[in-house]
Design a protein around this motif. Structure first.
Motif, mmCIF file in Angstrom:
data_model
loop_
_atom_site.group_PDB
_atom_site.id
_atom_site.type_symbol
_atom_site.label_atom_id
_atom_site.label_comp_id
_atom_site.label_asym_id
_atom_site.label_seq_id
_atom_site.Cartn_x
_atom_site.Cartn_y
_atom_site.Cartn_z
ATOM 1 N N PRO A 177 -57.202 -6.681 -72.500
ATOM 2 C CA PRO A 177 -57.766 -5.546 -73.230
ATOM 3 C C PRO A 177 -56.895 -5.152 -74.424
ATOM 4 O O PRO A 177 -55.808 -5.694 -74.614
ATOM 5 C CB PRO A 177 -57.757 -4.435 -72.177
ATOM 6 N N ASP A 209 -62.190 -0.391 -72.368
ATOM 7 C CA ASP A 209 -61.288 -1.298 -71.665
ATOM 8 C C ASP A 209 -59.966 -1.338 -72.421
ATOM 9 O O ASP A 209 -59.905 -1.849 -73.542
ATOM 10 C CB ASP A 209 -61.911 -2.693 -71.583
ATOM 11 N N ASN A 233 -54.193 1.092 -65.176
ATOM 12 C CA ASN A 233 -54.011 0.465 -66.484
ATOM 13 C C ASN A 233 -52.952 1.158 -67.337
ATOM 14 O O ASN A 233 -52.787 0.847 -68.515
ATOM 15 C CB ASN A 233 -55.333 0.440 -67.258
#
Length: 352
Positions: A177, A209, A233
């Motif tokens: 990403p 993303d 993330n």
């Protein structure tokens, strides 16, 4: 064989951007000149009276020991505002009127414009004495040239942007990403609170993303760690060595610095060298560097506007990569240490 000129670089150590600049300045000039560095004073730790006492003691020691240095051919004094300038004033005036050598004063600092606008007659007089005495003044941009020239005179003022070494970065331009990177002190002035708020907004926005890496230490480290713990993330990496920092930046897509006040931040130039698009604020000299083809400027303190800017680049990775490649080229052509060193040597030669 003609002996090399002796250059004495005077400045603080352990102070982030100035410290890094002095290290690189010595590195890139030592094959052309006999370079010595006087960095006896440091950024003290502590708070309140303890901080003030440590700062005063460190400065007094530096001032007392300075006259015992061997007389150089040229002195290059690095200074920020307020206390940094008061200390630099001694080094500059002693070098000029006791050693009688050319002196270069190098202005850093995010709030030097406010310092120049002081209401204190004593401080204004000291500013005039120093700017009259030195042979050259180095500023970071045209914005600072306009301010400093009022006291120093246009003929003395040279614009030399901060610099980085592009060869130390190996951009990867990731998009799968998109990788958002924040590396700085985790303090209010650097906009870390707004960045963490923006990350939370992005996390609640469907269809995005992205990956986030945060490096640095400071009073907001606990919150950075908490945001990282809440989202798979997001990574909080804490303190980073120079090598680890360069590696992280080279793996970034977007470098984020929502700062409240700056001169010309080396951290931003490092992000450009790593091939990142830049999302930052229009403070200090930043707007002279970050144009529409290099990044996005947002208002300081506005987490929602920051989140919109980041979402735009996350949603359009190709645009982020175009900006990153443009930034890398700009560093190679305009903001490399090799070109900076050439300018410094030319200025020294003229002054001497």
């Amino acid at each position: 064989m003609k002996p090399k000129q002796t250059l004495l670089i005077v400045g603080p150590k352990g102070t982030g951007g100035i410290d890094r600049y002095i290290t690189e300045q010595r590195r890139y000039l030592e094959d052309r000149m006999d370079v010595r560095v006087y960095t006896r004073y440091t950024a003290p730790k502590g708070e309140g009276l303890e901080l003030a006492a440590r700062m005063l003691l460190s400065s007094l020691v530096a001032v007392v020991l300075f006259p015992f240095q061997r007389r150089p051919d040229i002195v290059h004094v690095h200074s920020s505002h307020t206390y940094s300038f008061y200390r630099a004033a001694f080094f500059a005036l002693f070098s000029k009127y006791v050693w009688r050598v050319p002196v270069v004063l190098h202005i850093h600092g995010s709030s030097f414009d406010d310092f120049l606008a002081t209401d204190s007659r004593v401080v204004r007089r000291l500013q005039s004495l120093v700017f009259d005495a030195v042979d050259d003044v180095v500023v970071l941009s045209e914005y600072w040239r306009g301010l400093v020239s009022r006291l120093a005179g246009e003929e003395k003022v040279h614009v030399m942007a901060n610099a980085v070494e592009p060869a130390e970065y190996d951009p990867t331009y990731p998009t799968d990403p998109v990788h958002l990177v924040f590396v700085s002190n985790l303090i209010d002035r650097k906009g870390i609170r707004e960045f963490l708020d923006a990350v939370e907004i992005l996390e609640s926005t469907p269809g995005l993303d992205f990956e986030v890496s945060i490096g640095g230490r400071g009073p907001h480290a606990d919150r950075a760690e908490a945001v990282a713990a809440a989202h798979d993330n997001v990574s909080y990496l804490g303190f980073l060595s120079e090598e680890d920092k360069r590696d992280l930046i080279s793996r970034g897509t977007v470098f984020v610095l929502p700062t409240y006040a700056e001169g010309l931040p080396i951290a931003m130039l490092e992000g450009m060298a790593g091939g990142n698009a830049i999302v930052t604020t229009p403070v200090g000299s930043i707007p002279e560097v970050i144009t529409d083809d290099r990044g996005i400027l947002v208002a300081p303190g506005d987490a929602e506007e920051l989140a919109r800017a980041l979402a735009r680049l996350v949603s359009d990775p190709a645009e982020a990569v175009r900006m990153g490649r443009t930034n890398r080229s700009a560093i190679e052509e305009r903001y490399s240490w090799q070109s900076n060193a050439d300018e410094l040597v030319a200025m020294y030669a003229e002054a001497a």
